[in-house]
Write a protein that holds these residues in place. Structure first.
Motif, PDB file in Angstrom:
ATOM      1  N   GLU A  22       0.863  -1.306  -0.098  1.00  0.00           N
ATOM      2  CA  GLU A  22      -0.020  -0.031   0.133  1.00  0.00           C
ATOM      3  C   GLU A  22       0.867   1.198  -0.184  1.00  0.00           C
ATOM      4  N   GLU A  26       0.443   5.107  -3.113  1.00  0.00           N
ATOM      5  CA  GLU A  26      -0.197   6.163  -2.432  1.00  0.00           C
ATOM      6  C   GLU A  26      -0.444   7.358  -3.283  1.00  0.00           C
ATOM      7  N   THR A  27       0.396   7.711  -4.458  1.00  0.00           N
ATOM      8  CA  THR A  27       0.573   8.966  -4.796  1.00  0.00           C
ATOM      9  C   THR A  27       0.857   8.710  -6.738  1.00  0.00           C
ATOM     10  N   TYR A  28       0.303   9.870  -7.419  1.00  0.00           N
ATOM     11  CA  TYR A  28       0.216  10.022  -8.708  1.00  0.00           C
ATOM     12  C   TYR A  28       1.519   9.676  -9.335  1.00  0.00           C
ATOM     13  N   LEU A  62      -6.255   5.106  -8.353  1.00  0.00           N
ATOM     14  CA  LEU A  62      -5.762   5.704  -7.354  1.00  0.00           C
ATOM     15  C   LEU A  62      -6.989   6.573  -6.825  1.00  0.00           C
ATOM     16  N   ALA A  63      -7.614   7.439  -7.890  1.00  0.00           N
ATOM     17  CA  ALA A  63      -8.380   8.531  -7.461  1.00  0.00           C
ATOM     18  C   ALA A  63      -9.769   7.654  -6.961  1.00  0.00           C
ATOM     19  N   ARG A  66      -9.116   6.757  -3.726  1.00  0.00           N
ATOM     20  CA  ARG A  66      -9.254   8.017  -2.678  1.00  0.00           C
ATOM     21  C   ARG A  66     -10.698   8.477  -2.467  1.00  0.00           C
ATOM     22  N   ARG A  67     -11.556   8.278  -3.386  1.00  0.00           N
ATOM     23  CA  ARG A  67     -12.946   8.773  -3.318  1.00  0.00           C
ATOM     24  C   ARG A  67     -13.619   7.896  -2.264  1.00  0.00           C
ATOM     25  N   GLU A  69     -12.366   6.021  -0.090  1.00  0.00           N
ATOM     26  CA  GLU A  69     -11.905   6.238   1.355  1.00  0.00           C
ATOM     27  C   GLU A  69     -12.593   7.647   1.991  1.00  0.00           C
ATOM     28  N   ARG A  70     -12.703   8.663   1.277  1.00  0.00           N
ATOM     29  CA  ARG A  70     -13.350   9.820   1.893  1.00  0.00           C
ATOM     30  C   ARG A  70     -14.854   9.644   1.999  1.00  0.00           C
TER      31      ARG A  70
END
Length: 78
Positions: A22, A26-28, A62-63, A66-67, A69-70
């Motif tokens: 993980e 984590e990043t682009y 990834l996006a 993240r969505r 998770e939010r």
């Protein structure tokens, strides 16, 4: 002849992405770097840049993660 179809290449790229720890996804920037690695290893036909296409697949994942998770954090806070 190409070894993989475009869909098989996408599935394999995402499988390998999720096989990473993980902290390595984590990043682009990590997605871009991993796409550089995969473009050499995955043999499939595309009319565009393999790197750009694989990057798009990974960044989309990834996006999306993240969505999700939010949304989960918002649901817990509500």
């Amino acid at each position: 002849m190409y070894e993989l179809t475009r869909q098989q290449a996408e599935d394999e790229a995402l499988r390998r992405w999720y096989d990473l720890h993980e902290s390595q996804r984590e990043t682009y920037e990590q997605a871009e770097s991993f796409a550089s690695h995969l473009e050499v290893e995955l043999d499939f036909y595309t009319v565009t840049s393999k790197h750009r296409l694989i990057s798009a697949w990974l960044i989309r994942e990834l996006a999306s993660a993240r969505r999700l998770e939010r949304e989960a954090m918002q649901a817990v806070a509500a």
